[in-house]
Design an enzyme around this catalytic site. Structure first.
Site, PDB file in Angstrom:
ATOM      1  N   SER A  52       0.789  -1.235   0.000  1.00 39.39           N
ATOM      2  CA  SER A  52       0.000   0.000   0.000  1.00 39.39           C
ATOM      3  C   SER A  52       0.820   1.283   0.000  1.00 39.39           C
ATOM      4  CB  SER A  52      -0.963   0.022   1.197  1.00 39.39           C
ATOM      5  OG  SER A  52      -2.036  -0.872   0.969  1.00 39.39           O
ATOM      6  N   LYS A  55       0.121   3.601  -2.813  1.00 43.05           N
ATOM      7  CA  LYS A  55      -0.989   4.556  -2.771  1.00 43.05           C
ATOM      8  C   LYS A  55      -0.494   6.009  -2.746  1.00 43.05           C
ATOM      9  CE  LYS A  55      -4.622   1.727  -0.564  1.00 43.05           C
ATOM     10  NZ  LYS A  55      -4.024   0.404  -0.369  1.00 43.05           N
ATOM     11  N   SER A 107      -5.761   2.889   4.711  1.00 44.88           N
ATOM     12  CA  SER A 107      -5.246   2.196   3.527  1.00 44.88           C
ATOM     13  C   SER A 107      -6.377   1.465   2.803  1.00 44.88           C
ATOM     14  CB  SER A 107      -4.144   1.202   3.921  1.00 44.88           C
ATOM     15  OG  SER A 107      -3.311   0.922   2.830  1.00 44.88           O
TER      16      SER A 107
END
Length: 348
Positions: A52, A55, A107
């Site tokens: 993640s 991101k 997340s």
């Protein structure tokens, strides 16, 4: 090698001036975000799964394109996505701002799906823009196939590239705000109040001067991490990949070591500067991406677009009266007829 010859993919620690503490991550980078100097590194260009932390690149693409106050209605596709979720429910109303908070703090893959779907072209277009953005930033170790950061085939990044994403992100006020937000509230299904969401980056709660940024975890990527902190006039970032549990403590140790030895350390590399933005072309918006089409309300007169220099010349040509184009031939004919007869006869 991007950033300097010492920054390779080899699993060796590179530092000059002091020995960094041992950490368990397979790769890491410690850099000064203001100067762009890399102060310590280990396998910074090793291509690993980002989880993640990717991101951050998703945010760099979406933040300039989406209006924070736009309403977004959750869908079944949002709620059904695999991996970590913040709790986007079908039919529930959100704002783009709240979905960004859900993406950064929890997340939430469901929040990412909703944001990408809200943008023009959806997820495929977001992936394309993310790969283009990575290239513009000089993050050449990065290949994106899923904007959530899940373990998709062919999806890789590096500790060096994550540092570039953090540098570009923290230069944006909105990114920095989301990355450092500790808590937010999300609506319950059926509009039955809200529930609190806490930031998963524990550095924010335990490290003096922490600016947050992003954590990540998948089975294949293991723990990944981007953390930043500001002390004594310096802003540092630490990125870590393929690490076991205890990554927050290791990140804290690297940051503390760097702050303590800052005056002794010599740069072992640099964070490259982003490529110059290409000139805008017709149909493109900020950052060279396609603008959303303008929707005209019923009864509203069509909007006249401003013309570029080339367009203005072309359009002006069509506004010149027809008789004006006939002017030159008529003048030539008049000159011909006015010539002496003797000259005209020689022509025949």
């Amino acid at each position: 090698m991007v950033g300097g010859e010492l920054l390779t993919a080899k699993p060796t620690v590179v530092a000059d001036g002091a020995s960094p503490p041992a950490v368990q991550a397979s790769a890491y980078v410690v850099a000064d975000l203001d100067s762009g100097q890399v102060l310590a590194a280990k396998a910074p260009h090793a291509r690993l799964r980002p989880a993640s932390t990717l991101k951050t690149l998703t945010a760099l693409v979406l933040l300039p394109r989406l209006k924070k106050t736009d309403p977004v209605i959750g869908t079944t596709a949002d709620a059904g996505i695999i991996g970590s979720k913040v709790g986007v429910y079908p039919g529930l109303h959100y704002t783009v701002d709240l979905l960004f908070r859900g993406m950064f703090l929890a997340s939430g893959n469901d929040a990412v799906h909703a944001l990408c779907s809200h943008d023009q072209g959806g997820i495929p277009a977001t992936i394309q823009r993310m790969n283009a953005k990575a290239k513009d930033l000089g993050a050449l170790d990065t290949t994106v196939t899923d904007p959530t950061g899940l373990d998709a085939d062919g999806q890789y990044s590096s500790a060096y590239d994550l540092a570039l994403f953090a540098q570009a992100g923290l230069a944006r006020q909105d990114f920095a705000m989301y990355a450092s937000t500790k808590y937010t509230n999300f609506p319950n299904a059926g509009n039955k109040g809200t529930y609190q969401v806490a930031n998963q980056n524990k550095l924010l709660f335990s490290y003096d001067g922490a600016l947050g940024v992003k954590t990540g975890y998948t089975t294949l990527a293991r723990n990944t991490f981007i953390g930043a902190a500001r002390r004594d006039g310096h802003t540092l970032v630490v990125t870590m990949m393929n690490a076991p549990h205890g990554i927050t403590q290791d990140a804290s140790s690297l940051l503390t070591w760097t702050f303590a030895n800052y005056g002794k350390l010599k740069p072992v590399g640099t964070l490259v500067k982003p490529a110059a933005a290409p000139p805008k072309t017709q149909g493109q918006g900020k950052n060279g991406t396609d603008d959303k089409p303008t929707v005209r309300k019923a009864g509203e007169p069509p909007t006249r677009a401003a013309l570029g220099p080339g367009q203005a010349v072309t359009s002006l040509a069509f506004r010149i009266p027809v008789w004006a184009y006939a002017g030159p031939p008529v003048l030539l004919l008049g000159l011909f007829l006015r010539r002496p007869r003797a000259l005209r006869r020689r022509r025949h």
